[in-house]
Design an enzyme around this catalytic site. Structure first.
Site, short mmCIF file in Angstrom:
data_model
loop_
_atom_site.label_atom_id
_atom_site.label_comp_id
_atom_site.label_asym_id
_atom_site.label_seq_id
_atom_site.Cartn_x
_atom_site.Cartn_y
_atom_site.Cartn_z
CG ASP A 48 -2.13 -0.97 1.02
OD1 ASP A 48 -2.17 -1.68 0.00
OD2 ASP A 48 -2.99 -1.00 1.92
NE ARG A 61 -8.76 -1.88 -1.36
CZ ARG A 61 -8.77 -1.70 -0.04
NH1 ARG A 61 -7.68 -1.87 0.67
NH2 ARG A 61 -9.87 -1.34 0.57
#
Ligand SMILES: *[C@@H]1O[C@H](CO)[C@@H](O)[C@H](O)[C@H]1NC(C)=O
Ligand SMILES: *[C@@H]1O[C@H](CO)[C@@H](O)[C@H](O)[C@H]1NC(C)=O
Ligand SMILES: *[C@@H]1O[C@H](CO)[C@@H](O)[C@H](O)[C@H]1NC(C)=O
Length: 317
Positions: free
Chosen positions: A157, A210
């Site tokens: 991330d 994602r």
């Protein structure tokens, strides 16, 4: 422009190239390309080799070159400071039940490591308020798309105004939440104009969503392989700009999508990709032109090339 390096070949063994076909690989496997260019990490010294969590934790406080030998289980989240390279030795080095937090740092390299499972609710690599990071030739896996979606957070991330990042030649597999770039629709002030990330020659297989999801930022994705991703792939939102090229998508729902789950849509350009049982919805055509030169491999060879040359045991330390 593409240069064929005839000394390097990948044996095709994917669903997009018939078994036994030799695919020439154009891109160089051991080179930093893209928005993360200029990242040098801990430099080129021999560094410190660690074989325990305690030694890794101590070495991480000093930074420089840190080599991990073997699989370290249960280290928890290790903070990585500026000017550090963390490199796996051989083909079996890794972190199980742990992860790296790169926070308020610059100039960090992570290569040739197998990450498997993270502490509850944590990322395998979490990059916050940091610049110049290169994540290369790693493998990120957990227990699959099963059980509690929030048991773990992301694989890699990138958040809170981080910038100048390249994520190359990694394998992302068997996980809920892949790679989140920009964590919230409400974080425009910190993220606008930041979050430039290049993703190239990565495998995303059996990851729910994602791949990446990107808000406000800029994503360049090329020569990557997407297989069996059931919810969404490249997700551009909140005015993000993405350029997706020479990638292969198989059984990937919403493989490129700009109008999902956010207050504002994102932008996307897609060119020279292959979609097999995979849909896209680009509601806002983008205009991203990247400021660096790079070498793509064609979508038709992306899965075979990535299968062979991404992940651990390809670059040696
Ligand atoms: C990768 O290669 C292995 C071994 O040749 C093969 O079993 C597998 O199906 C390949 N996967 C992809 C995604 O090409
Ligand atoms: C990182 O290295 C550079 C170059 O040697 C140095 O100028 C800088 O102070 C270092 N940064 C940190 C946070 O140690
Ligand atoms: C894309 O999404 C819009 C809704 O914003 C919808 O009307 C349109 O049918 C979708 N197109 C495709 C190709 O799915």
């Amino acid at each position: 422009m593409r240069f064929i390096d005839t000394a390097t070949f990948a044996l095709a063994a994917s669903s997009t190239a018939s078994a036994g076909v030799i695919m020439p690989r154009a891109a160089t496997v051991n080179q930093l390309v893209g928005y993360g260019a200029g990242t040098t990490g801990g430099g080129s010294g021999a560094g410190t080799t660690v074989t325990s969590c305690a030694a890794l934790t101590a070495a991480a406080k000093a930074g420089g070159v840190i080599k991990i030998s073997g699989n370290l289980d249960g280290c928890g989240i290790i903070k990585i400071i500026s000017n550090t390279s963390v490199l796996g030795v051989g083909a079996n080095a890794g972190i199980t039940n742990g992860g790296f937090q790169i926070r308020k740092a610059t100039n960090v390299i992570v290569r040739n490591l197998k990450f498997h499972l993270a502490p509850k609710g944590k990322d395998q690599i979490d990059i916050d308020e940091s610049t110049k990071v290169w994540i290369d030739h790693n493998e990120f896996t957990s227990a699959g798309i099963t059980g509690d979606k929030d048991q773990y957070d992301g694989l890699v991330d990138v958040k809170h105004g981080s910038d100048s990042i390249t994520v190359s030649w990694n394998k992302f597999k068997d996980h809920w939440k892949g790679s989140l770039v920009g964590h919230s629709d409400n974080n425009a002030a910190q993220d606008t104009g930041k979050l430039h990330v290049t993703y190239h020659h990565n495998l995303f297989q059996n990851v729910n969503s994602r791949l990446p999801s990107i808000r406000f930022g800029t994503g360049h994705i090329y020569s990557s392989c997407y297989i069996d991703n059931p919810t969404s792939g490249i997700h551009s939102r909140m005015g993000a700009q993405v350029l997706v090229e020479e990638s292969s998508f198989t059984n990937t729902k919403s493989a490129i999508i700009t109008n999902l789950d956010s207050d504002e849509e994102g932008f996307a350009v897609e060119r020279n990709n292959i979609f097999t049982n995979s849909d896209i919805n680009i509601t806002k055509p983008g205009n991203l032109k990247v400021p660096y030169s790079y070498t793509t491999d064609p979508a038709s060879g992306a899965c075979a090339i990535v299968n062979k040359s991404a992940g651990v045991g390809v670059v040696n330390f």
